[in-house]
Write a protein that holds these residues in place. Structure first.
Motif, PDB file in Angstrom:
ATOM      1  N   SER A  46      11.938   1.320  68.968  1.00  0.00           N
ATOM      2  CA  SER A  46      11.085   0.789  69.960  1.00  0.00           C
ATOM      3  C   SER A  46      11.608   0.329  71.533  1.00  0.00           C
ATOM      4  O   SER A  46      12.715  -0.135  71.496  1.00  0.00           O
ATOM      5  CB  SER A  46       9.939  -0.428  69.570  1.00  0.00           C
ATOM      6  OG  SER A  46       9.136  -0.602  70.433  1.00  0.00           O
ATOM      7  N   GLN A  47      10.974   0.712  72.544  1.00  0.00           N
ATOM      8  CA  GLN A  47      11.289   0.154  73.872  1.00  0.00           C
ATOM      9  C   GLN A  47      10.802  -1.393  74.015  1.00  0.00           C
ATOM     10  O   GLN A  47      11.289  -2.108  75.102  1.00  0.00           O
ATOM     11  CB  GLN A  47      10.784   1.108  75.098  1.00  0.00           C
ATOM     12  CG  GLN A  47      11.408   2.278  74.820  1.00  0.00           C
ATOM     13  CD  GLN A  47      12.666   2.462  74.836  1.00  0.00           C
ATOM     14  OE1 GLN A  47      13.688   1.680  75.975  1.00  0.00           O
ATOM     15  NE2 GLN A  47      13.540   3.181  74.030  1.00  0.00           N
ATOM     16  N   GLN A  48      10.170  -1.925  73.149  1.00  0.00           N
ATOM     17  CA  GLN A  48       9.291  -3.345  73.243  1.00  0.00           C
ATOM     18  C   GLN A  48      10.661  -4.363  72.941  1.00  0.00           C
ATOM     19  O   GLN A  48      11.424  -4.180  72.298  1.00  0.00           O
ATOM     20  CB  GLN A  48       8.147  -3.447  72.245  1.00  0.00           C
ATOM     21  CG  GLN A  48       7.145  -2.230  72.434  1.00  0.00           C
ATOM     22  CD  GLN A  48       6.427  -2.544  73.813  1.00  0.00           C
ATOM     23  OE1 GLN A  48       6.616  -3.488  74.323  1.00  0.00           O
ATOM     24  NE2 GLN A  48       6.213  -1.311  74.301  1.00  0.00           N
ATOM     25  N   SER A  49      10.566  -5.487  73.496  1.00  0.00           N
ATOM     26  CA  SER A  49      11.515  -6.504  73.595  1.00  0.00           C
ATOM     27  C   SER A  49      11.232  -7.264  72.253  1.00  0.00           C
ATOM     28  O   SER A  49      12.250  -8.385  71.873  1.00  0.00           O
ATOM     29  CB  SER A  49      11.624  -7.129  74.743  1.00  0.00           C
ATOM     30  OG  SER A  49      10.502  -7.673  75.329  1.00  0.00           O
ATOM     31  N   THR A  50      10.089  -7.808  71.991  1.00  0.00           N
ATOM     32  CA  THR A  50       9.900  -8.832  70.797  1.00  0.00           C
ATOM     33  C   THR A  50       9.173  -8.305  69.537  1.00  0.00           C
ATOM     34  O   THR A  50       8.715  -7.123  69.603  1.00  0.00           O
ATOM     35  CB  THR A  50       8.789  -9.833  71.483  1.00  0.00           C
ATOM     36  OG1 THR A  50       7.402  -9.418  71.573  1.00  0.00           O
ATOM     37  CG2 THR A  50       9.180 -10.346  72.978  1.00  0.00           C
ATOM     38  N   HIS A  52       6.553  -9.137  68.216  1.00  0.00           N
ATOM     39  CA  HIS A  52       5.268  -9.211  68.142  1.00  0.00           C
ATOM     40  C   HIS A  52       4.837  -7.839  68.915  1.00  0.00           C
ATOM     41  O   HIS A  52       3.904  -7.077  68.663  1.00  0.00           O
ATOM     42  CB  HIS A  52       4.715 -10.290  69.209  1.00  0.00           C
ATOM     43  CG  HIS A  52       3.182 -10.414  69.007  1.00  0.00           C
ATOM     44  ND1 HIS A  52       2.423 -10.941  68.148  1.00  0.00           N
ATOM     45  CD2 HIS A  52       2.422 -10.161  70.226  1.00  0.00           C
ATOM     46  CE1 HIS A  52       1.280 -10.929  68.625  1.00  0.00           C
ATOM     47  NE2 HIS A  52       1.113 -10.577  69.682  1.00  0.00           N
ATOM     48  N   GLU A  53       5.546  -7.429  70.116  1.00  0.00           N
ATOM     49  CA  GLU A  53       5.243  -6.373  70.770  1.00  0.00           C
ATOM     50  C   GLU A  53       5.503  -5.038  69.965  1.00  0.00           C
ATOM     51  O   GLU A  53       4.769  -4.091  70.317  1.00  0.00           O
ATOM     52  CB  GLU A  53       6.137  -6.172  72.153  1.00  0.00           C
ATOM     53  CG  GLU A  53       5.887  -7.151  73.123  1.00  0.00           C
ATOM     54  CD  GLU A  53       6.647  -7.489  74.378  1.00  0.00           C
ATOM     55  OE1 GLU A  53       6.158  -7.616  75.130  1.00  0.00           O
ATOM     56  OE2 GLU A  53       7.788  -6.864  74.291  1.00  0.00           O
ATOM     57  N   ILE A  54       6.580  -4.843  69.091  1.00  0.00           N
ATOM     58  CA  ILE A  54       6.961  -3.853  68.439  1.00  0.00           C
ATOM     59  C   ILE A  54       5.819  -3.579  67.400  1.00  0.00           C
ATOM     60  O   ILE A  54       5.201  -2.441  67.063  1.00  0.00           O
ATOM     61  CB  ILE A  54       8.152  -4.096  67.640  1.00  0.00           C
ATOM     62  CG1 ILE A  54       9.420  -4.151  68.634  1.00  0.00           C
ATOM     63  CG2 ILE A  54       8.606  -2.977  66.549  1.00  0.00           C
ATOM     64  CD1 ILE A  54      10.465  -4.538  67.907  1.00  0.00           C
ATOM     65  N   GLU A  56       2.709  -4.848  67.593  1.00  0.00           N
ATOM     66  CA  GLU A  56       1.539  -4.144  68.384  1.00  0.00           C
ATOM     67  C   GLU A  56       1.426  -2.753  68.615  1.00  0.00           C
ATOM     68  O   GLU A  56       0.654  -1.880  68.519  1.00  0.00           O
ATOM     69  CB  GLU A  56       1.298  -5.102  69.585  1.00  0.00           C
ATOM     70  CG  GLU A  56       0.124  -4.854  70.464  1.00  0.00           C
ATOM     71  CD  GLU A  56       0.038  -5.266  71.663  1.00  0.00           C
ATOM     72  OE1 GLU A  56      -0.849  -5.008  72.612  1.00  0.00           O
ATOM     73  OE2 GLU A  56       0.398  -6.689  71.548  1.00  0.00           O
ATOM     74  N   GLU A  57       2.585  -2.095  69.151  1.00  0.00           N
ATOM     75  CA  GLU A  57       2.834  -0.683  69.334  1.00  0.00           C
ATOM     76  C   GLU A  57       2.755   0.182  68.131  1.00  0.00           C
ATOM     77  O   GLU A  57       2.253   1.068  68.063  1.00  0.00           O
ATOM     78  CB  GLU A  57       4.223  -0.545  69.907  1.00  0.00           C
ATOM     79  CG  GLU A  57       4.625   0.999  70.237  1.00  0.00           C
ATOM     80  CD  GLU A  57       6.007   1.081  70.618  1.00  0.00           C
ATOM     81  OE1 GLU A  57       6.858   1.791  69.825  1.00  0.00           O
ATOM     82  OE2 GLU A  57       6.588   0.478  71.778  1.00  0.00           O
ATOM     83  N   GLU A  60      -0.885   0.331  67.007  1.00  0.00           N
ATOM     84  CA  GLU A  60      -1.845   0.940  68.136  1.00  0.00           C
ATOM     85  C   GLU A  60      -2.031   2.502  67.601  1.00  0.00           C
ATOM     86  O   GLU A  60      -2.810   3.109  68.007  1.00  0.00           O
ATOM     87  CB  GLU A  60      -1.332   0.825  69.442  1.00  0.00           C
ATOM     88  CG  GLU A  60      -1.592  -0.521  69.946  1.00  0.00           C
ATOM     89  CD  GLU A  60      -1.036  -0.692  71.381  1.00  0.00           C
ATOM     90  OE1 GLU A  60      -0.340   0.149  72.003  1.00  0.00           O
ATOM     91  OE2 GLU A  60      -1.717  -1.784  72.101  1.00  0.00           O
TER      92      GLU A  60
END
Length: 93
Positions: A46-50, A52-54, A56-57, A60
């Motif tokens: 993933s390009q997310q940094s946390t 929590h964001e991963i 969420e991605e 979704e």
């Protein structure tokens, strides 16, 4: 699920892994640590940094995408699935 992830989703993930193993009295499950029997699915990076964001991605996505999204599946420490174009790991040195 385009409204973002709520803390309940993070709690649900914890309860279905570490806490689930504890409640089911499965002492060698629920963590990715030495001495535990790892059972997990590897997804594309993933390009997310946390975390929590991963999460969420991942949540979704439409649930039907998961049939083709997995790169590798490990059950009780044994690889049971590997996508054809997913490379083999280099041996440890």
């Amino acid at each position: 699920r385009n409204q973002g992830i709520d803390p309940g989703s993070v709690r649900a993930l914890y309860r279905s892994t570490a806490k689930g193993a504890e409640l089911l009295e499965l002492p060698h499950f629920g963590k990715l640590s030495p001495g535990y029997e790892g059972s997990f699915v590897a997804f594309p990076s993933s390009q997310q940094s946390t975390p929590h964001e991963i999460l969420e991605e991942l949540l979704e996505r439409d649930r039907h995408q998961f049939n083709t999204l997995a790169l590798k599946t490990v059950f009780k420490g044994e690889e049971v699935y590997r996508k054809k174009d997913f490379p083999q790991n280099e041996p440890a040195r």
